[in-house]
Design a protein around this motif. Structure first.
Motif, PDB file in Angstrom:
ATOM      1  N   GLU A 100      11.379 -27.601 -17.399  1.00 45.04           N
ATOM      2  CA  GLU A 100      12.370 -28.270 -16.556  1.00 45.04           C
ATOM      3  C   GLU A 100      13.627 -27.418 -16.419  1.00 45.04           C
ATOM      4  O   GLU A 100      14.196 -26.955 -17.399  1.00 45.04           O
ATOM      5  CB  GLU A 100      12.721 -29.624 -17.159  1.00 45.04           C
ATOM      6  N   GLY A 101      14.057 -27.192 -15.173  1.00 45.78           N
ATOM      7  CA  GLY A 101      15.291 -26.464 -14.909  1.00 45.78           C
ATOM      8  C   GLY A 101      15.156 -24.959 -14.885  1.00 45.78           C
ATOM      9  O   GLY A 101      16.121 -24.269 -14.549  1.00 45.78           O
ATOM     10  N   THR A 149      11.545 -30.283 -12.131  1.00 48.38           N
ATOM     11  CA  THR A 149      12.527 -31.334 -12.362  1.00 48.38           C
ATOM     12  C   THR A 149      12.044 -32.258 -13.479  1.00 48.38           C
ATOM     13  O   THR A 149      10.944 -32.100 -14.012  1.00 48.38           O
ATOM     14  CB  THR A 149      12.755 -32.154 -11.093  1.00 48.38           C
ATOM     15  N   ALA A 150      12.874 -33.229 -13.813  1.00 46.93           N
ATOM     16  CA  ALA A 150      12.499 -34.197 -14.844  1.00 46.93           C
ATOM     17  C   ALA A 150      11.255 -34.975 -14.435  1.00 46.93           C
ATOM     18  O   ALA A 150      10.473 -35.408 -15.302  1.00 46.93           O
ATOM     19  CB  ALA A 150      13.669 -35.153 -15.105  1.00 46.93           C
ATOM     20  N   ASP A 151      11.030 -35.153 -13.127  1.00 47.49           N
ATOM     21  CA  ASP A 151       9.841 -35.869 -12.666  1.00 47.49           C
ATOM     22  C   ASP A 151       8.556 -35.096 -12.943  1.00 47.49           C
ATOM     23  O   ASP A 151       7.463 -35.672 -12.938  1.00 47.49           O
ATOM     24  CB  ASP A 151       9.938 -36.149 -11.161  1.00 47.49           C
ATOM     25  N   ASP A 152       8.675 -33.792 -13.174  1.00 43.06           N
ATOM     26  CA  ASP A 152       7.488 -32.973 -13.417  1.00 43.06           C
ATOM     27  C   ASP A 152       7.077 -32.943 -14.880  1.00 43.06           C
ATOM     28  O   ASP A 152       5.937 -32.570 -15.190  1.00 43.06           O
ATOM     29  CB  ASP A 152       7.740 -31.530 -12.962  1.00 43.06           C
ATOM     30  N   SER A 210       9.968 -30.403 -20.980  1.00 42.39           N
ATOM     31  CA  SER A 210      11.315 -30.849 -20.652  1.00 42.39           C
ATOM     32  C   SER A 210      12.321 -29.762 -21.011  1.00 42.39           C
ATOM     33  O   SER A 210      12.001 -28.796 -21.708  1.00 42.39           O
ATOM     34  CB  SER A 210      11.644 -32.138 -21.410  1.00 42.39           C
ATOM     35  N   ARG A 211      13.519 -29.899 -20.521  1.00 44.11           N
ATOM     36  CA  ARG A 211      14.579 -28.968 -20.860  1.00 44.11           C
ATOM     37  C   ARG A 211      14.790 -28.961 -22.367  1.00 44.11           C
ATOM     38  O   ARG A 211      14.692 -30.002 -23.025  1.00 44.11           O
ATOM     39  CB  ARG A 211      15.880 -29.380 -20.169  1.00 44.11           C
TER      40      ARG A 211
END
Length: 591
Positions: A21-22, A194-197, A229-230
């Motif tokens: 993420e990110g 993104t967070a949705d992924d 996630s990040r």
């Protein structure tokens, strides 16, 4: 049948790193042709290849990104990765050294076709498995989704497609991809998850088209690992206060020094214990930037900043956060592509300081000047060539004078500070070169500072690649070196030159203190923490007559550093060095 002469095999290579993420995902897409000889004609084609009469024409790629459905990453109910997609939980370290998931294929087990993220989870789950009938297995089959081993994008399963057959429609393949819960999310070359992924897989489709005709030449689809996630925010670094004494106090500022590990050095060969995706610059940059900004420094000294990433990422991100900066790359040629050379970067907060002067120091140039002007060497002589070969290691230093935006009304003489940032030569077999570089740096700083008045406060920060038992440390802390120190008496071999003068000449006039030693009573146990070396290489030196350290942030102990890896870098700490932090105060001790 086409003639054997003039047949080519076309190949399409496509790879993407593990998505986080990110972190920007950049496809590695490459199409090439190979002329076939008689030995190749009868061999089966490799995946993602086809035969054609001509070599591949000029082409360009189009891309499409797809987000997959959610699925259970591990069937073991107590596995933390069932609910967490933190990079710390999905590293080789957390998975027990294996990045491979596995599937139970026992027809008589209740775990048949269940997916496990690693062998430890499978072993624990196996302790509770039951023997069941074939009918029972078929009934339970629908709840388990199949996967392709470790999900690597280069696997031959998991949705990978070969060279696109002539005469077929691209939309037919895309239609297959969009089935089963796959949703198109982007048509750009790069994609930022993104967070949705998080917790899902991505698919990337790359199609090569002829530049001249627009004809579809080849296409391929690869599937990624689960999107992580990040990384969690960096752990807070508390500061330890110093015992302050003497002198009237002036302005305070926070300064950090940090070797951020350039991408060109962050390889799996050098750091085999760190996940490949955690070594990628996109992942590490996000962590490093947050770590720096989290402590809100007024001055930032960085080493091993890659030239291309300073221009494209570091400066823009730091500028957006309210900093101005300067950069000096090493004097050697780039490693391959333009910009693939590291250097030093120095930033300051705009609301705290503005720039008065800025200079850079090239140690190669100092060596040439010293050889000709001080030693009187003939530039073409063998002695001079040997001398310069020993000393020319491409290292650099930066020097800035910063002035407070809001100086003290009571004492405007305490409104400026000089900051030096450097990265000395790294090879442990060249202690004489490091000592020479340190000595020359101090000579340059002496000339600079004394020409502007001896009251100008000075800090020298950076990676000195020298432990506290070296002559470099002695010179900085004691203004001189002992004639019997091993670093002063280096055996460079029969042909190696002695680049150092007599020890009595290796001196300087600054009264320097080490910020960490002054606050903590000793240097940290380590500022560099790899499998091959653990020790102190980085320092923050200050002129003790007009600066004093108010506090310093202790370096995390070994237990903390090993929390998410066997050494640095790791998913938590994105450099092999650790950031040093100190609060400083300008003081006036009188004439």
């Amino acid at each position: 049948m086409p003639s054997k002469e003039g047949l080519y095999s076309w190949h399409l290579s496509l790879r993407v790193d593990r998505p986080v993420e990110g972190c920007t995902m950049r496809p590695h897409a490459y199409m090439y042709g190979k002329k076939l000889d008689d030995r190749d004609m009868e061999k089966p084609l490799a995946p993602h290849s086809k035969k054609c009469r001509e070599p591949p024409p000029d082409h360009e790629f189009s891309y499409r990104w797809f987000r997959g459905p959610r699925h259970e990453p591990c069937a073991y109910e107590s596995c933390p990765r069932r609910t967490s997609f933190s990079p710390h939980d999905w590293s080789m370290h957390a998975l027990g050294g294996s990045g491979c998931s596995l599937q139970c294929m026992s027809n008589q087990s209740s775990l048949n076709r269940c997916i496990f993220c690693n062998s430890r989870c499978f072993i624990e789950a196996w302790k509770t498995q039951k023997t069941v009938s074939i009918a029972g297995i078929e009934e339970a089959k629908g709840g388990i989704g199949a996967t392709n081993g470790n999900g690597n994008s280069n696997s031959s399963t998991g949705g990978l497609s070969g060279g696109y057959p002539s005469g077929s429609s691209l939309n037919e393949s895309v239609g297959e991809t969009e089935g089963g819960g796959w949703t198109e999310v982007c048509r750009d070359q790069v994609y930022i998850p993104t967070a949705d992924d998080t917790g899902r897989k991505l698919k990337l489709e790359a199609a090569a088209y002829s530049v001249e005709t627009g004809e579809l030449l080849m296409h391929r689809v690869v599937e990624t690992d689960l999107v992580l996630s990040r990384a969690p925010d960096p752990a807070k670094r508390s500061l330890v206060a110093a015992k302050i004494g003497g002198g009237s106090g002036g302005a305070r500022f926070r300064i950090v020094t940090y070797n951020v590990l350039a991408e060109i050095y962050a390889t799996q060969q050098q750091y085999p214990y760190c996940d490949f995706w955690a070594l990628s610059w996109d992942y590490r940059f996000q962590n490093i930037l947050r770590e720096i900004l989290d402590v809100s420094p007024d001055v930032v000294c960085l080493q091993e900043v890659q030239a291309d990433y300073y221009e494209n990422q570091f400066y823009a991100a730091m500028s957006e956060a309210g900093y101005e900066g300067v950069y000096k790359q090493k004097t050697r040629q780039s490693m391959g592509l333009a910009g693939k050379v590291d250097g030093c970067a120095l930033f300051w907060k705009r609301t705290k300081f503005h720039l008065v002067e800025s200079y850079s120091i090239e140690f190669n140039e100092l060596a040439q000047r010293h050889a000709s002007q001080v030693l009187g060497m003939n530039p073409r002589s063998e002695d001079c060539v040997s001398y310069l070969n020993r000393l020319s290691k491409d290292n650099v230093a930066q020097l800035v004078v910063l002035e407070l935006v809001q100086p003290s009304r009571s004492n405007r003489d305490l409104s400026q500070v000089c900051i030096a940032n450097t990265h000395l030569y790294s090879n442990k077999d060249f202690p004489d070169v490091k000592l020479w570089q340190t000595w020359q740096l101090l000579q340059e700083l002496e000339n600079f500072v004394l020409s502007r008045g001896s009251s100008l406060p000075l800090m020298i920060c950076g990676d000195f690649n020298s432990t506290p038992d070296t002559a470099v440390y002695d010179l900085l802390s004691h203004q001189a070196v002992h004639p019997g120190h091993p670093d002063v008496n280096v055996n460079t071999g029969d042909d190696g030159p002695n680049v150092l003068p007599d020890a009595i000449s290796i001196t300087h006039s600054f009264q320097l203190g080490s910020a960490y030693q002054s606050v903590m009573g000793e240097e940290p146990k380590q500022t560099n923490f790899t499998q091959l070396f653990k020790g102190v290489l980085d320092y923050m030196w200050y002129s003790s007559q007009n600066l004093r350290p108010l506090s310093a942030a202790p370096i995390p102990d070994e237990k903390v550093l090993l929390r998410n890896g066997t050494a640095l870098p790791s998913t938590e700490y994105s450099s092999d060095h650790l950031m040093m932090i100190s609060d400083m105060q300008i003081i006036n001790n009188g004439p």
